[in-house]
Scaffold this active site. Structure first.
Site: not given
Ligand code: IMP
Length: 321
Positions: A104, A163, A220, A223
């Site tokens: 980020k 993302d 995603h 999977e």
């Molecule tokens: P980070 O990447 O460490 O910030 O973890 C949180 C992020 O992972 C979220 O903002 C989503 O972009 C992604 N994420 C977490 N769980 C899911 C899910 O079940 N489906 C899709 N994306 C997910």
């Protein structure tokens, strides 16, 4: 009951689908939110119930992630949560963890995607409760090979997430960063985020480039990593009786039990194994075998696979099955 729980905790496990910011301890999240509340950055009373709420729709989950990102996205906190998440997985005998996170940018505090990832790696280095092997040929301080202690050992590899809200250029920046950080444990790229947002074609150039450069890719999109609690909590499956786990398991399709977001969904990998065993009538021997099969799908090299197989085989000899 307690002995039963101990068994599942002591079983070695492989976690291949865990999002860093989804795996934060509740206590840490509340503590951080309170501190931001005291600084006047957020209104704690507004967010407390959102964090404590257990039942969330898919859209509410993604709203919660936005809140979590406000709470956690500074370098010191990223380092702290990485350390805690690795320690938590190691404490329940996860011996190999693929941890994914979205690099980020936050210009107001001088954070770039790179400095975010450096804070993650700092968190891996900061773990002292357990020996962390996170980079090829890395011997951490306190590694049992170095000093003869018998600390537990966990292999950790990183996946950088794109993302679905990001642009093609953002995605490409993440892939380039992953390539530059290959010697620090980065093994692949993940495409994640709210599935109702964005378009596949936006990310195709970056994903193709990643693959050409030898990075592993996970998407995603149906999977085979199965996160039972996450599926139920977000309503993507109405109940475990109709979950596709059963059909896939009986068809001998490769399956890997994972947590997804152990913090958000208040679960653990041991909990997911217990849930699968009880919901689909599987015994401990079958579950140990299911866990061992995950080794074939890790993104790390053959030498690590060999070590992990040895750990499972040794557990099979000592655990009561
Ligand atoms: P980070 O990447 O460490 O910030 O973890 C949180 C992020 O992972 C979220 O903002 C989503 O972009 C992604 N994420 C977490 N769980 C899911 C899910 O079940 N489906 C899709 N994306 C997910």
């Amino acid at each position: 009951m307690e002995r039963e729980m101990e068994w599942w905790i002591s079983m070695p496990k492989v976690e291949l689908h865990a999002h860093l910011n989804g795996s934060i301890r509740d206590s840490t999240l509340l503590e951080l939110a309170k501190a931001l509340g005291e600084k006047g950055v957020i209104l704690f009373s507004d967010v407390e119930h959102v964090i404590r709420k257990n039942d969330r729709s898919l859209n509410e989950v993604f709203k919660l992630f936005d809140l979590i990102h406000i709470i956690t996205t500074d370098h010191t906190t990223v380092t702290r949560i990485t350390k805690e998440v690795v320690e938590d997985f190691a404490s329940e005998n996860v011996i190999y963890l693929e941890l994914r996170t979205t690099p980020k940018r936050n210009e107001s505090i001088g954070m770039s995607k790179r400095s975010y990832m450096e804070a993650v790696v700092k968190g891996l280095r900061a773990v002292d409760a357990v020996d962390v092997n996170f980079a090829p040929h890395y011997l951490g301080e306190g590694n049992d090979i170095c000093n003869g202690t018998t600390k537990k050992k966990i292999f950790v590899r990183l996946l950088l997430s794109i993302d679905r809200r990001e642009t093609t250029a953002d995605a490409m920046e993440t892939v380039k960063l992953a390539l530059e950080m290959r010697d620090q444990g980065v093994v692949g790229i993940d495409l994640s985020g709210n599935p109702t947002v964005g378009d596949w074609m936006t990310f195709l150039p970056a994903l193709k480039f990643a693959r050409e450069q030898g990075l592993s890719i996970t998407l995603h999109c149906g999977e085979v990593e199965i996160c039972l609690t996450s599926n139920i909590r977000t309503g993507s499956i109405s109940s475990l009786d109709v979950h596709h786990f059963g059909d896939l398991y009986h068809a001998k399709h490769p399956l890997i039990l994972c947590t997804d977001d152990s913090g958000i969904f208040s679960t653990s990998l041991s909990g997911e194994y217990i849930l699968a065993a009880s919901s689909f009538g599987l015994g401990k021997k079958e579950m140990l075998e299911l866990g061992r099969n995950a080794i074939e799908f890790i993104f790390a090299d053959d030498e690590i696979k060999r070590e992990l197989r040895e750990a499972f085989d040794s557990a099979a000899g000592t655990l009561e099955l």
